[in-house]
Motif scaffolding. Structure first.
Motif, short mmCIF file in Angstrom:
data_model
loop_
_atom_site.label_atom_id
_atom_site.label_comp_id
_atom_site.label_asym_id
_atom_site.label_seq_id
_atom_site.Cartn_x
_atom_site.Cartn_y
_atom_site.Cartn_z
N ALA A 154 36.93 12.45 -8.41
CA ALA A 154 35.76 12.42 -8.49
C ALA A 154 35.15 13.45 -9.50
CB ALA A 154 35.18 13.07 -6.90
N ASN A 155 33.93 12.81 -10.04
CA ASN A 155 33.12 13.87 -10.92
C ASN A 155 31.78 13.56 -10.77
OD1 ASN A 155 32.58 11.96 -12.82
ND2 ASN A 155 34.28 12.41 -14.09
N ALA A 156 30.82 14.25 -11.47
CA ALA A 156 29.20 13.98 -11.45
C ALA A 156 28.79 13.16 -12.73
CB ALA A 156 28.68 15.42 -11.10
N GLY A 157 29.73 12.44 -13.21
CA GLY A 157 29.55 11.69 -14.55
C GLY A 157 30.00 12.34 -15.74
N ILE A 158 29.97 11.68 -17.07
CA ILE A 158 30.22 12.21 -18.11
C ILE A 158 29.16 13.12 -18.61
CG2 ILE A 158 30.68 11.67 -20.25
CD1 ILE A 158 31.78 9.15 -19.85
N ALA A 161 30.12 19.10 -15.14
CA ALA A 161 31.13 20.23 -15.19
C ALA A 161 32.43 19.62 -14.72
CB ALA A 161 30.79 21.51 -14.67
N SER A 162 32.37 19.02 -13.78
CA SER A 162 33.56 18.60 -12.89
C SER A 162 34.43 17.43 -14.06
CB SER A 162 33.32 17.72 -11.67
OG SER A 162 31.90 16.79 -11.90
N HIS A 163 33.55 16.77 -14.82
CA HIS A 163 34.14 15.84 -15.90
C HIS A 163 34.63 16.55 -16.83
CE1 HIS A 163 33.75 14.01 -19.81
NE2 HIS A 163 34.16 12.88 -19.10
N LEU A 164 34.10 17.67 -17.24
CA LEU A 164 34.78 18.66 -18.42
C LEU A 164 36.02 19.06 -17.88
CD1 LEU A 164 34.64 20.13 -21.25
CD2 LEU A 164 33.60 21.95 -19.81
N CYS A 165 36.10 19.54 -16.58
CA CYS A 165 37.38 20.18 -16.09
C CYS A 165 38.54 18.96 -16.01
CB CYS A 165 37.17 20.87 -14.75
SG CYS A 165 38.58 21.37 -13.84
N VAL A 180 35.76 8.81 -10.65
CA VAL A 180 34.60 8.22 -9.85
C VAL A 180 33.65 8.89 -9.93
CG1 VAL A 180 34.27 7.24 -7.56
CG2 VAL A 180 36.65 7.35 -8.20
N PRO A 181 32.39 8.26 -10.85
CA PRO A 181 31.29 9.30 -10.76
C PRO A 181 30.37 9.03 -9.73
CG PRO A 181 31.19 7.23 -12.18
CD PRO A 181 32.50 7.00 -11.38
N TYR A 182 29.62 10.30 -9.50
CA TYR A 182 28.50 10.56 -8.63
C TYR A 182 27.40 11.07 -8.97
CZ TYR A 182 32.35 9.78 -4.96
OH TYR A 182 33.41 9.35 -4.17
N LYS A 183 26.29 11.22 -8.50
CA LYS A 183 25.20 11.82 -8.95
C LYS A 183 25.29 13.13 -9.02
CE LYS A 183 21.98 7.95 -9.15
NZ LYS A 183 20.69 7.47 -8.45
N GLY A 184 26.19 13.80 -8.49
CA GLY A 184 26.48 15.16 -8.09
C GLY A 184 27.63 15.20 -7.25
N THR A 185 28.12 16.57 -7.24
CA THR A 185 29.57 16.94 -6.36
C THR A 185 29.25 17.03 -5.08
OG1 THR A 185 29.55 19.02 -7.45
CG2 THR A 185 30.94 17.31 -8.29
N GLY A 186 27.76 16.99 -4.75
CA GLY A 186 27.54 17.34 -3.16
C GLY A 186 28.12 15.80 -2.50
N PRO A 187 27.51 14.78 -3.04
CA PRO A 187 28.01 13.60 -2.24
C PRO A 187 29.53 13.22 -2.55
CG PRO A 187 26.31 13.11 -3.96
CD PRO A 187 26.43 14.69 -3.82
N ALA A 188 30.22 13.93 -3.76
CA ALA A 188 31.53 13.65 -4.10
C ALA A 188 32.17 14.52 -2.83
CB ALA A 188 31.69 14.17 -5.43
N MET A 189 31.88 15.80 -2.57
CA MET A 189 32.54 16.49 -1.75
C MET A 189 32.58 15.69 -0.29
SD MET A 189 34.10 19.18 -0.67
CE MET A 189 33.89 20.39 -1.92
N THR A 190 31.40 15.00 0.08
CA THR A 190 31.46 14.26 1.18
C THR A 190 32.52 13.11 1.14
OG1 THR A 190 29.00 14.46 1.41
CG2 THR A 190 30.10 12.65 2.90
N ASP A 191 32.64 12.62 0.03
CA ASP A 191 33.85 11.40 0.01
C ASP A 191 35.35 12.07 -0.16
OD1 ASP A 191 32.05 9.45 0.15
OD2 ASP A 191 32.37 8.66 -1.60
N LEU A 192 35.15 13.38 -0.66
CA LEU A 192 36.48 14.06 -0.61
C LEU A 192 36.95 14.52 0.91
CD1 LEU A 192 38.79 15.39 -2.80
CD2 LEU A 192 37.66 17.48 -2.46
N LEU A 193 36.06 15.00 1.46
CA LEU A 193 36.42 15.09 3.15
C LEU A 193 36.55 13.99 3.62
CD1 LEU A 193 33.18 17.55 3.53
CD2 LEU A 193 35.78 18.30 3.77
#
Ligand code: ASP
Length: 324
Positions: A154-158, A161-165, A180-193
């Protein structure tokens, strides 16, 4: 003679209006654009700082989340906003990386903004869903390398920071996995959980409570030294991936043309906010710390952005990652 009189009158009027501006500013609420979703790490930092800045400014600093396109939509919104001191942007390292990552940006990174100051530098941690089949970072990296078409990051798009890492990780282990891009890693965390994505690299301002609660797995920090909040967590460097060394600096910007009286006033409010012991405690609990007063200045942020654009340009060019 007539002309010099006119110029003199104009100069006096300018001085007068900027003095009047300085005395009255701010007269109403200020919007701080966060270029990612609510509930994520950039949002968390912004809300902490905005609350304390509001107290010093005597006006509310409200957060507006404008997520999408790795932070470039929110940055673009602020670049085009009225330069009146009432719209600012809190963005991170992505402000520098997106300058090279995007072949076309709706704004010219180094010329579209005025600067308020640096806010904080936040470490990242490589985290995975709870049942990811690897016991440590070495096994994790080997698994990802062996299964690039099976795993998802998951990342927050190109430009995020998550993309860079993730980009640094891909280059280091020489593979390409699905992102998988999200609008932020808040919602990405929900999907990771929920296990809908497998792993993510994200700021400690978003990962700390889940790591502590054991709801996700942490494999390594992206810092040169181990983190004080997770002394047992190895760094990526000590786990054999020194390229994964990145710290996510955050800064506050205003549209180009915003009067210096406003950016200076905001910078002072930022310094007051960052000196608040409550902020130091809240940030400390999340694995970070407020920037020093000397860095919470327009000059320090300008220098940082310029040096970081130059630093990441060759890295991104070597990785050959671009967005249109
Ligand atoms: N952590 C995100 C990033 O990867 C942004 C966010 O949601 O705050 O840049």
């Amino acid at each position: 003679m007539a002309l010099s009189k006119l110029l003199g009158a104009l100069a006096a009027a300018t001085v007068l209006s900027s003095a009047a501006f300085a005395a009255g500013y701010p007269e109403r609420q200020i919007t701080m654009v966060v270029p990612f979703s609510a509930g994520g790490p950039t949002d968390t930092v912004a809300r902490l700082v905005a609350e304390k800045m509001s107290a010093d400014l005597g006006q509310q600093v409200i957060i507006e989340n404008v997520g999408g396109a790795g932070g470039t939509l929110g940055a673009g919104r602020v670049a085009k906003a009225e330069p009146d001191g009432y719209t600012v942007l809190l963005h991170h390292i992505g402000m520098a990386t997106s300058a090279t990552l995007y072949r076309k940006l709706a704004y010219d990174t180094l010329n579209a903004f005025e600067y308020v100051g640096l806010v904080t530098e936040v470490p990242m941690v490589m985290v995975a869903k709870k049942d990811f089949p690897a016991a440590d970072f070495k096994a994790f990296a080997e698994y990802v390398k062996a299964n690039p078409d099976k795993v998802t990051m998951a990342n927050a798009g190109i430009g995020a920071a998550s993309h860079l890492c993730g980009m640094l990780f891909q280059s280091a282990i020489q593979t390409q996995f699905v992102t998988v891009p999200y609008k932020g890693t808040g919602p990405a965390m929900t999907d990771l959980l929920g296990g809908q994505v497998d792993f993510m690299c994200d700021q400690t301002t978003n990962t700390t409570s889940q790591i502590k609660g054991g709801t996700i797995k942490a494999y390594a920090s992206t810092t040169p030294e181990r983190l004080a909040i997770f002394p047992d967590l190895p760094t990526a460097t000590e786990s054999g991936v020194p390229a994964l060394n990145v710290s996510i600096w955050h800064g506050i910007y205003a549209p180009k043309g915003t009067p210096a009286e406003a950016t200076e006033r905001l910078s002072k409010a930022l310094q007051v906010a960052l000196a608040d012991p409550g902020i130091a405690k809240a940030m400390g609990d999340l694995g970070t710390a407020p920037s020093a007063a000397a860095d919470a200045t327009p000059a320090a942020l300008k220098a940082k952005l310029e040096s970081e654009v130059a630093k990441w340009k060759p890295v991104i060019e070597a990785a050959g990652v671009y967005a249109d």
